[in-house]
Design a protein around this motif. Structure first.
Motif, PDB file in Angstrom:
ATOM      1  N   CYS A  46       0.731  -1.150  -0.006  1.00  0.00           N
ATOM      2  CA  CYS A  46       0.047  -0.033   0.126  1.00  0.00           C
ATOM      3  C   CYS A  46       0.728   1.338  -0.002  1.00  0.00           C
ATOM      4  O   CYS A  46       0.381   2.294  -0.310  1.00  0.00           O
ATOM      5  CB  CYS A  46      -0.930   0.043   1.076  1.00  0.00           C
ATOM      6  SG  CYS A  46      -0.105   0.105   2.777  1.00  0.00           S
ATOM      7  N   ALA A  49       1.886   3.820  -3.703  1.00  0.00           N
ATOM      8  CA  ALA A  49       0.957   4.759  -4.399  1.00  0.00           C
ATOM      9  C   ALA A  49       0.493   5.752  -3.488  1.00  0.00           C
ATOM     10  O   ALA A  49       0.466   5.526  -2.187  1.00  0.00           O
ATOM     11  CB  ALA A  49      -0.068   4.206  -5.318  1.00  0.00           C
ATOM     12  N   LEU A  50       0.374   7.079  -4.154  1.00  0.00           N
ATOM     13  CA  LEU A  50      -0.180   8.065  -3.435  1.00  0.00           C
ATOM     14  C   LEU A  50      -1.550   8.584  -3.782  1.00  0.00           C
ATOM     15  O   LEU A  50      -1.499   8.579  -5.136  1.00  0.00           O
ATOM     16  CB  LEU A  50       0.691   9.385  -3.010  1.00  0.00           C
ATOM     17  CG  LEU A  50       2.024   9.118  -2.552  1.00  0.00           C
ATOM     18  CD1 LEU A  50       2.832  10.246  -2.764  1.00  0.00           C
ATOM     19  CD2 LEU A  50       1.812   8.884  -1.058  1.00  0.00           C
ATOM     20  N   SER A  51      -2.448   8.781  -3.029  1.00  0.00           N
ATOM     21  CA  SER A  51      -3.934   9.274  -3.469  1.00  0.00           C
ATOM     22  C   SER A  51      -3.619  10.646  -3.843  1.00  0.00           C
ATOM     23  O   SER A  51      -2.896  11.521  -3.445  1.00  0.00           O
ATOM     24  CB  SER A  51      -4.999   9.099  -2.621  1.00  0.00           C
ATOM     25  OG  SER A  51      -4.631   9.998  -1.385  1.00  0.00           O
ATOM     26  N   GLY A  52      -4.870  11.181  -4.802  1.00  0.00           N
ATOM     27  CA  GLY A  52      -4.590  12.549  -4.664  1.00  0.00           C
ATOM     28  C   GLY A  52      -4.834  13.601  -3.704  1.00  0.00           C
ATOM     29  O   GLY A  52      -4.301  14.708  -3.625  1.00  0.00           O
ATOM     30  N   LYS A  53      -5.548  13.124  -2.513  1.00  0.00           N
ATOM     31  CA  LYS A  53      -5.343  14.063  -1.448  1.00  0.00           C
ATOM     32  C   LYS A  53      -4.311  13.906  -0.562  1.00  0.00           C
ATOM     33  O   LYS A  53      -3.761  15.042  -0.355  1.00  0.00           O
ATOM     34  CB  LYS A  53      -6.724  13.441  -0.645  1.00  0.00           C
ATOM     35  CG  LYS A  53      -7.986  13.288  -0.872  1.00  0.00           C
ATOM     36  CD  LYS A  53      -9.064  12.851   0.255  1.00  0.00           C
ATOM     37  CE  LYS A  53     -10.322  13.000  -0.302  1.00  0.00           C
ATOM     38  NZ  LYS A  53     -11.212  12.592   0.710  1.00  0.00           N
ATOM     39  N   ALA A  54      -3.331  12.700  -0.799  1.00  0.00           N
ATOM     40  CA  ALA A  54      -2.082  12.725  -0.336  1.00  0.00           C
ATOM     41  C   ALA A  54      -1.069  13.684  -0.967  1.00  0.00           C
ATOM     42  O   ALA A  54      -0.374  14.578  -0.196  1.00  0.00           O
ATOM     43  CB  ALA A  54      -1.362  11.327  -0.293  1.00  0.00           C
ATOM     44  N   LYS A  56      -1.924  16.467  -2.501  1.00  0.00           N
ATOM     45  CA  LYS A  56      -2.358  17.902  -2.075  1.00  0.00           C
ATOM     46  C   LYS A  56      -1.727  18.173  -0.586  1.00  0.00           C
ATOM     47  O   LYS A  56      -1.149  19.226  -0.401  1.00  0.00           O
ATOM     48  CB  LYS A  56      -3.754  18.173  -1.840  1.00  0.00           C
ATOM     49  CG  LYS A  56      -4.583  17.949  -3.373  1.00  0.00           C
ATOM     50  CD  LYS A  56      -5.818  18.150  -3.255  1.00  0.00           C
ATOM     51  CE  LYS A  56      -6.875  18.283  -4.495  1.00  0.00           C
ATOM     52  NZ  LYS A  56      -8.115  18.346  -4.352  1.00  0.00           N
TER      53      LYS A  56
END
Length: 67
Positions: A46, A49-54, A56
């Motif tokens: 996990c 990858a980084l989410s878009g929120k991360a 930001k």
């Protein structure tokens, strides 16, 4: 073995939340210590990858982190 240390803030867990908290505190000049039960570096699916929120949040902290 017994180790004694002093810190302003102790952060338990070096995952995304703990690491981000330590980075934000450091930018404010506040000393903290991050502890985690795992040995680093470690493979963690996990963490690949980084989410878009991360992204930001990291950009708010320092645009250089995302690059």
């Amino acid at each position: 073995m017994h180790i004694t240390t002093e810190t302003d803030i102790l952060i338990i867990g070096a995952g995304p939340a703990g690491a981000s908290a330590a980075l934000f505190l450091a930018k404010k000049g506040i000393q903290s210590l991050v502890v985690d039960k795992a040995k680093f570096p470690r493979d963690k699916i996990c963490g690949d990858a980084l989410s878009g929120k991360a992204i930001k949040v990291l950009n708010k902290l320092d645009k250089g982190y995302v690059e």
